[in-house]
Design a protein around this motif. Sequence first.
Motif, short mmCIF file in Angstrom:
data_model
loop_
_atom_site.label_atom_id
_atom_site.label_comp_id
_atom_site.label_asym_id
_atom_site.label_seq_id
_atom_site.Cartn_x
_atom_site.Cartn_y
_atom_site.Cartn_z
N PRO A 171 53.10 39.28 47.60
CA PRO A 171 52.06 39.24 46.57
C PRO A 171 51.98 40.56 45.81
O PRO A 171 52.09 41.64 46.40
CB PRO A 171 50.78 38.98 47.36
CG PRO A 171 51.06 39.47 48.73
CD PRO A 171 52.54 39.30 48.96
N VAL A 172 51.80 40.45 44.49
CA VAL A 172 51.79 41.62 43.61
C VAL A 172 50.60 41.51 42.67
O VAL A 172 50.39 40.46 42.06
CB VAL A 172 53.11 41.71 42.80
CG1 VAL A 172 53.02 42.80 41.75
CG2 VAL A 172 54.29 41.96 43.72
N ILE A 173 49.84 42.58 42.55
CA ILE A 173 48.75 42.65 41.58
C ILE A 173 49.31 43.23 40.30
O ILE A 173 49.72 44.39 40.26
CB ILE A 173 47.58 43.50 42.10
CG1 ILE A 173 47.02 42.91 43.40
CG2 ILE A 173 46.48 43.60 41.05
CD1 ILE A 173 45.95 43.76 44.05
N ALA A 174 49.33 42.43 39.26
CA ALA A 174 49.92 42.86 37.99
C ALA A 174 48.94 43.75 37.21
O ALA A 174 47.73 43.67 37.39
CB ALA A 174 50.29 41.64 37.15
N LYS A 175 49.51 44.60 36.37
CA LYS A 175 48.73 45.44 35.44
C LYS A 175 47.59 46.16 36.16
O LYS A 175 46.42 46.05 35.79
CB LYS A 175 48.20 44.59 34.29
CG LYS A 175 49.30 43.95 33.45
CD LYS A 175 48.76 43.22 32.26
CE LYS A 175 49.90 42.68 31.39
NZ LYS A 175 49.43 41.98 30.19
N ALA A 176 47.97 46.90 37.21
CA ALA A 176 46.96 47.58 38.01
C ALA A 176 46.20 48.64 37.22
O ALA A 176 45.12 49.07 37.64
CB ALA A 176 47.64 48.23 39.23
N ASP A 177 46.76 49.09 36.08
CA ASP A 177 46.08 50.12 35.29
C ASP A 177 44.88 49.57 34.54
O ASP A 177 44.17 50.32 33.87
CB ASP A 177 47.06 50.77 34.30
CG ASP A 177 47.87 49.75 33.51
OD1 ASP A 177 48.05 48.64 34.01
OD2 ASP A 177 48.31 50.08 32.40
N THR A 178 44.61 48.25 34.63
CA THR A 178 43.43 47.69 33.99
C THR A 178 42.22 47.70 34.93
O THR A 178 41.13 47.29 34.52
CB THR A 178 43.70 46.24 33.55
OG1 THR A 178 44.03 45.44 34.70
CG2 THR A 178 44.86 46.20 32.56
N LEU A 179 42.41 48.13 36.17
CA LEU A 179 41.33 48.21 37.15
C LEU A 179 41.10 49.66 37.56
O LEU A 179 42.05 50.44 37.63
CB LEU A 179 41.65 47.37 38.39
CG LEU A 179 41.81 45.85 38.21
CD1 LEU A 179 42.27 45.22 39.52
CD2 LEU A 179 40.50 45.23 37.76
N THR A 180 39.86 50.00 37.85
CA THR A 180 39.57 51.33 38.38
C THR A 180 40.06 51.40 39.82
O THR A 180 40.20 50.36 40.48
CB THR A 180 38.06 51.62 38.32
OG1 THR A 180 37.38 50.70 39.21
CG2 THR A 180 37.53 51.46 36.90
#
Length: 376
Positions: A171-180
């Motif tokens: 499992p991969v969380i995409a676009k992690a730079d959109t979350l603090t």
Amino acid sequence: MAPGFGIGVAHLPNQRHKIVARRGVDFTIMVCGESGVGKTTFINTLFATAIKDPRKLEHRHKTSKTDDRTVEIEVTRAELEENNFRVNLTVIDTPGFGDYVNNRGSWTPVVDFVDDQHESFMRQEQQPSRQGKADRRVHACLYFIRPTGQTLKPLDIEAMKRLGSRVNLIPVIAKADTLTPKDLSAFKERIRAVIQAQNIRVYSCPIESDDESTTQRNRDIMAAMPFSIIGSTLLVTTPDGRKVVGRQYSWGVAEVENESHCDFKKLRNLLIRTHMLDLITTTEEIHYETYRQQQMATRKFGDSKPAKGDSHRYREKEDALRKRFTEQVKQEENRFRQWEQQLISERDRLNKDLEAQHAEIKALEAELEQAYRVRK
């Protein structure tokens, strides 16, 4: 055995290394997730080259081959070479997955593709000549999770359940730079809790090793799952003047290979640098072997796989046709009832007219008989 009197068994790893280096290795990776989560960008970032061309924005949420709601399977092959070692890379993309309001059964084409690769390899092994076997089995499936900050959606849970039993699921969380960082950490914990509660099987690399540093590295990799990633192929300049791969924002730079920003390096190590062989071995010894045993328990040697008659896509079409047929039958029945009512009404009117005419005839007969009597 006394020192200095070895027979050469210790050179076997060197021989194996030479064989593998000469043959190269087949490695197949699948990326599964909704459109727009950065699957193509991640693949190009991971292998530091343009493996796949990104889809145009107007084509991301519609399929090109048909107007029907469907999940496509796109296969991209490339040959990578580094220090005279060759990797025959295959990337499987799943455009159309999760892009519709009703995504029921959208995992079926993906799951069927994974099974079909096991089936193809098993059929090749059953042939009299097994030279030149093509291994297209999926060795790793990266499931991209949209960074909502909430939890896994029902589609994610169902798809991951079915994939985890067939392939090394990561499992991969995409676009992690959109979350603090705080929201990202809480999001990871909720995903881990759902994975455990739903008994979703995810890939777990070997932890223990003779080298303490390797053991600690493996622990750090598994502790980071689900991996948060940032995808970018662009070089940007940080405030301190460094050139890095990342994304430029008004508040600063999100660096792809900065472990304080995301888990890209850990995921790259897992897929390529440290555990590629384990992914291939696990696919061979666990997932493929499980599939082979299940099939051989219900089929005779050499028999082909029975065709599926319950394809979700065809069931939907069948249901739509049945519904349309039922509606047409109802319309025809209503029309027939209207005609029947009209005929009954017309019959009643004609009967009344006939009765009136009979009454008039009887009245005329009575008048004639009366007139005849008067004459006499």
